[in-house]
Write a protein that holds these residues in place. Structure first.
Motif, PDB file in Angstrom:
ATOM      1  N   LEU A 100      -7.207 -10.900  -4.421  1.00  8.49           N
ATOM      2  CA  LEU A 100      -6.787 -10.643  -3.047  1.00  8.49           C
ATOM      3  C   LEU A 100      -5.775  -9.510  -3.033  1.00  8.49           C
ATOM      4  N   SER A 101      -6.085  -8.466  -2.286  1.00  5.41           N
ATOM      5  CA  SER A 101      -5.260  -7.253  -2.275  1.00  5.41           C
ATOM      6  C   SER A 101      -4.520  -7.128  -0.952  1.00  5.41           C
ATOM      7  N   ILE A 102      -3.252  -6.640  -1.046  1.00  5.95           N
ATOM      8  CA  ILE A 102      -2.453  -6.359   0.154  1.00  5.95           C
ATOM      9  C   ILE A 102      -2.213  -4.852   0.221  1.00  5.95           C
ATOM     10  N   SER A 103      -3.214  -4.080  -0.100  1.00  3.25           N
ATOM     11  CA  SER A 103      -3.090  -2.628  -0.090  1.00  3.25           C
ATOM     12  C   SER A 103      -2.870  -2.129   1.325  1.00  3.25           C
ATOM     13  N   ALA A 104      -2.230  -0.959   1.435  1.00  5.83           N
ATOM     14  CA  ALA A 104      -1.971  -0.386   2.755  1.00  5.83           C
ATOM     15  C   ALA A 104      -3.250   0.073   3.428  1.00  5.83           C
ATOM     16  N   THR A 105      -4.299   0.285   2.646  1.00  3.74           N
ATOM     17  CA  THR A 105      -5.541   0.808   3.186  1.00  3.74           C
ATOM     18  C   THR A 105      -6.711   0.000   2.663  1.00  3.74           C
ATOM     19  N   GLN A 106      -7.726  -0.169   3.501  1.00  2.79           N
ATOM     20  CA  GLN A 106      -8.883  -0.962   3.132  1.00  2.79           C
ATOM     21  C   GLN A 106      -9.874  -0.127   2.332  1.00  2.79           C
TER      22      GLN A 106
END
Length: 858
Positions: A127-133
């Motif tokens: 699960l990623s909380i990156s600023a961009t998808q």
């Protein structure tokens, strides 16, 4: 005993019921899950950034929330610090950590792209909380909590079309490798191009940057110079850019005077969402002054978020006591909390017996559908979906965000965020007023263009009070204007509709010279702590005063040592000091009168006096036996308690203030002493002291700064200093002890802003000042300025003690009871003496009983 049992029975019953519930829950866990084991969740966070620290705290809170709601599952958070090498830390945790799921806390898209180049175990949910998808083609088990790229592009296009900006723009974006552009970069930029094409907006030029390239600085500078020389439309879009490159870009643009001054910058959420992670010393927001952008919005007014944020700040202080507490939990912290909750909910749904399959856990997480702090948490094709993703449109003003409006894909621009899609679209002119400009295309017109000329206002560069006007020059030569007067002017201008853009220019001469420069129209006006004087009206037009002013005299304090020896007497007014002893002696005498016949310990006048003294401190050892005496004593003991508590509070308050008086009270005393006085070197006050107050020129010392006065006072170089009252308030706030205002004060016209004769702006600004004054905005700003020094108000030294009014009601009750008892005793004493008992026709038996009763009472 009955009361005790009555109280104990329900509490014992509730305790037994709670114990049975816990026991049944424990038996249920043991019966259904005999082989209960601890399950690990991996988390990668960056301890070198504040966002990483916030994410770590939020993930721990999400896990703690799960443990509080479940007594069967036991989850453990296995933290890996990715600082400084993110890729190796993440890969080590995914492959060797023995975890059921992994949370990637990095907010940089390039970190996730770097992981995708390696082999990832199939099935382990990431699960990623990156600023961009990103599109999860190389990592099939990737689940992302990020904004959709499509919505970002739509928001950029909406801003361009809504403000009727020129149809050609320049785009700055980042790629992970400048030689081999990533698939993500190509997809996102292509989507932006397609979105622009639909609304007839043309990308005039685009510049792909890379943080790994040492040519980025040269590329940016060449691109900006090319845009300046070619006179092409100055509209720039900044998207998917790291903070390092964003800082470099705006540093160059600011140096070339291309931020504002006819150039429009639109910055997307993936950049603005990261700015809260910057150190407080960063000047990026200063370089972005006037930039329009948008950031991710989540509803921070809900009770659930308020409760979370309170606990979050406390836990953050415990984890990182050396750090400054975050002003607000960032969007990344909120999403980290929701991510851990989604994993915990999925594990709780599956149960420990079904956790052996990673595929089942992945499918269960993807089926999440709950209301999180960041909004609805639902996934489709491994991506976060939302019924109505929200962006908050902002403008960077005075190194902070100014909210402008909200934007959603369904409703477009809205003035405020309201649930259930009850949003009203804004008209173009309303939106422009909210931004503080007429239209972006008009407000940023360059001086060599066809639009309006940008206004230039002179600002004193050598003001005596830095808290009112301060001009700071950075190493790169750029200047930053701050202070109370600047903040007030910005607030006033933002309140004016259809106002063109403006800038400040440093003026390194006296205030009178600055007024002369405005008179010859070298500047469009002057901004600062400018005193409104009659002779200056001959050259310029002033606005109405935004602060009232006097000329006040500040001197050293004269300490009254003898008065301080008797300071406790000032806790009460003289009337109270007379009233309290009188009441106390009256009530003590009455009790002694009642008790003296039958109480050996209260016989004699001396015993009565000692009883009175000991009663004050609750030290009396003499028993009070008579019922009437107790009736009088009870209310008076309560009155003594209230009076002593009030005395302690009043005395404590008064001992914390200054017990001093001005060492010099009048101007005449200074002249008689032939004393030297100080004034601001660039102020009109020096001439006022000489021409109006008739001080000798040799006795007037010109001071360069407010900070120079304390040393001059200590060295006896000056005996008094003369300021305008706002400067005097700041000086006294900065120097809490040792100084005070003298009695002398001379009225002035206030301080305001100056404009050339006949200027229309003076009336507009005056109207705006009147509006903000009515709303109490300016007064609140002044109060905030003075309170920032954490110094007690100078007016507290003149307060007086408590008067009798707060105690009148209590004294009336006590006095009434005492008088009633005294009257009763008097009647009982007078009846036998006057022979009135024979007229009542009592029987001998009744008289005997009555006399026995009176004797007993006495």
């Amino acid at each position: 005993m009955i009361l005790r049992n009555g109280f104990c029975r329900p509490s014992c019953f509730l305790g037994l019921l709670l114990l049975l519930l816990l026991s049944s829950e424990g038996l249920h866990c043991q019966r259904n899950q005999p082989n209960n084991k601890t399950t690990r969740i991996g988390a990668v966070f960056d301890s070198g950034s504040q966002i990483g620290k916030q994410q770590m705290v939020a993930m721990k809170m999400g896990l703690r929330h799960f443990h509080l709601s479940s007594s069967c599952h036991k989850l453990e958070l296995l933290l890996h610090d990715s600082h400084p090498n993110f890729t190796s830390s993440a890969l080590d945790l995914i492959t060797n950590g023995g975890v059921k799921a992994v949370v990637i806390g990095s907010v940089r898209a390039q970190d996730l792209i770097a992981i995708s180049d390696h082999e990832i175990p199939v099935g382990v949910p990431i699960l990623s909380i990156s600023a961009t998808q990103l599109h999860p083609k190389k990592i099939p088990s990737l689940i992302q909590m990020a904004n959709n790229i499509t919505h970002r592009m739509q928001c950029i296009v909406s801003i361009l079309t809504h403000f009727q900006l020129p149809p050609k723009v320049t785009v700055f974006y980042e790629i992970t490798n400048i030689d081999h552009p990533s698939e993500y970069s190509s997809i996102s930029v292509d989507r932006l191009f397609d979105s622009f094409r639909l609304v007839n907006v043309e990308i005039d030029h685009r510049l792909a940057l890379s943080s790994s390239s040492n040519q980025a600085e040269i590329l940016i500078e060449n691109e900006l110079k090319s845009a300046m020389k070619s006179q092409r439309n100055g509209v720039f879009v900044v998207t998917q850019l790291s903070l390092e490159l964003a800082d470099l870009l705006f540093t160059k643009a600011k140096k070339l005077n291309m931020v504002g001054n006819g150039y429009t910058w639109i910055v997307s959420d993936d950049v603005l969402d990261l700015i809260p992670s910057l150190d407080s010393s960063s000047s990026l927001l200063y370089k972005m002054e006037g930039v329009i952008g948008f950031r991710t919005y989540f509803n921070d007014t809900k009770k659930s978020f308020k409760s979370f944020e309170t606990k979050f700040k406390k836990m953050y202080n415990l984890e990182y006591p050396e750090d400054k507490e975050p002003i607000k939990a960032s969007i990344f912290a909120v999403r980290a909390y929701d991510v851990v909750r989604s994993i915990a909910r999925a594990m709780k749904t599956l149960g420990d017996n079904n956790l052996s399959s990673s595929d089942q856990l992945l499918e269960t997480i993807l089926e999440s559908n709950f209301e999180g702090l960041s909004g609805m948490v639902r996934f489709k094709n491994g991506m976060l979906i939302s019924r109505s993703p929200n962006f908050e449109i902002i403008k960077v003003v005075d190194q902070s965000y100014k909210p402008v409006a909200f934007w959603t894909p369904k409703s477009g621009f809205a003035e405020s965020f309201v649930e259930n899609n009850k949003k009203s679209a804004l008209r173009s002119n309303n939106m422009g007023n909210m931004v503080g400009v007429r239209h972006l295309s008009e407000s940023f017109t360059r001086e060599d263009g066809d639009g309006e000329k940008q206004l230039t206002f002179a600002v004193p560069g050598q003001g005596a009070c830095q808290e009112f006007v301060n001009v700071h020059t950075f190493e790169n030569g750029t200047e930053h204007f701050s202070g109370f007067s600047i903040a007030v002017f910005n607030e006033i201008m933002n309140n004016i509709k259809n106002m063109p853009s403006y800038k400040f220019a440093r003026f390194n001469h006296s205030y009178n010279d600055m007024i002369d420069a405005v008179y010859v129209k070298e500047y469009d006006g002057a901004v600062g702590d400018i005193t409104i004087l009659a002779k200056r009206f001959q050259q310029v037009d002033f606005t109405v005063a935004y602060l009232k002013t006097d000329i006040v005299m500040v001197v050293r304090e004269k300490h009254e040592r003898w008065r301080k020896l008797w300071a406790f007497m000032d806790a009460f007014k003289p009337q109270v000091w007379v009233l309290i002893p009188t009441m106390h002696l009256f009530i003590s005498s009455l009790i002694w009168l009642i008790e003296r016949e039958n109480n050996e310990e209260l016989k004699g006048f001396g015993n009565m006096l000692w009883f009175s003294v000991s009663l004050i401190f609750y030290m009396q050892r003499e028993p009070v036996k008579n019922g009437l005496a107790r009736l009088v004593l009870g209310p008076w003991l309560f009155a003594i308690f209230v009076v002593t508590a009030s005395f302690s509070a009043s005395l404590t308050s008064m001992l914390t203030i200054s017990w001093s008086q001005p060492s010099v009270t009048t101007v005449e005393m200074l002249k008689e002493m032939n004393a030297t006085v100080g004034c601001n070197a660039e102020s009109f006050i020096c001439n006022y002291l000489k021409d109006t107050l008739q001080f000798e020129s040799s006795n007037i010392k010109r001071m360069e700064s407010l900070d120079n006065y304390p040393k001059a006072f200590e060295d006896n170089t000056i005996k008094a200093a003369f300021f305008i009252s706002p400067h005097a308030d700041v000086f006294l706030a900065k120097n809490c002890r040792g100084y005070t205002k003298g009695v002398s004060s001379f009225k002035l016209g206030g301080i305001g802003f100056a404009f050339p004769k006949g200027s229309d702006f003076a009336a507009k600004v005056s109207k705006s000042i009147a509006e903000l004054t009515l709303q109490n905005n300016i007064s609140q700003m002044e109060k905030t300025l003075l309170n920032s020094f954490n110094c007690p108000s100078a007016n507290e030294g003149n307060r007086v003690g408590l008067g009798p009014r707060p105690f009148l009601g209590l004294f009336f009750v006590c006095g009434s009871i005492a008088l009633f008892v005294l009257l009763y005793i008097g009647l009982q004493f007078m009846i036998p003496k006057l022979g009135l008992d024979s007229k009542l026709h009592w029987t001998p038996q009744d008289r005997t009983l009555d006399q026995a009763y009176i004797q007993e009472q006495l």
